[in-house]
Design an enzyme around this catalytic site. Sequence first.
Site, PDB file in Angstrom:
ATOM      1  N   CYS A 107       0.848  -1.194   0.000  1.00  0.00           N
ATOM      2  CA  CYS A 107       0.000   0.000   0.000  1.00  0.00           C
ATOM      3  C   CYS A 107       0.879   1.237   0.000  1.00  0.00           C
ATOM      4  CB  CYS A 107      -0.914  -0.014   1.221  1.00  0.00           C
ATOM      5  SG  CYS A 107      -2.174   1.269   1.179  1.00  0.00           S
ATOM      6  N   CYS A 185      -5.928  -8.962  -4.744  1.00  0.00           N
ATOM      7  CA  CYS A 185      -5.024  -8.732  -5.870  1.00  0.00           C
ATOM      8  C   CYS A 185      -3.863  -9.728  -5.893  1.00  0.00           C
ATOM      9  CB  CYS A 185      -4.484  -7.306  -5.845  1.00  0.00           C
ATOM     10  SG  CYS A 185      -3.321  -6.934  -4.512  1.00  0.00           S
TER      11      CYS A 185
END
Length: 205
Positions: A107, A185
Amino acid sequence: MKKIAIFGATGMTGLCTVEAALKLGLEVRALLRDPSRMPEELRKQVEVVTGDVLVKEDVDKVVEGRDAIVVTLGTRNDLAPTTIMSDGLRNILSAMENNSVKIVSVCLSTFLFYDKPKVPAMFHGINDDHERMLHLLQATESLNWIAVMPPHIAGTPSGDYSVEIGSSPGRAISKFDLGKFMIECLSKPEYYKQRCGLATKVPAP
């Protein structure tokens, strides 16, 4: 993919990522400096390793035997210049190479899609370290990395959201949807070695 490790598991995004992984039935191991920061109901379902991402031996213990890694390292509300996140990621990538773990989602921030002069000055210190993290990922040859670059992370409920490769589709994303994407993902090769923007879909007027 059954076994994952999460770094940064007690931050806002990290906790949502832990919850998303558990809902999918994954075995979660997390490196925590202070295990008490994780709510007890989650801690009971997670294999906790007490340690620091800046200590290579601690990181190696967490990465060993995992199928994939999730990195949601942050500085909470401290916007001062730092290298903590990139130094931690460097240790994680090294441990992945040593343990033949090939998949990682990280992230970062939507500001990495911006030209630098357009990034608000207060975020320059954090953005510089996010940029270093992205460069570390891009320099790897054997890893399937996903750079997840969300805009404002909101406490709103989960909803419909869009994902775009190489750009941001909007201005905000639910922390729950971000946590979910950080996990999902990992098993979607179309996102490997890509910079992914995501944002909540805005209803048509």
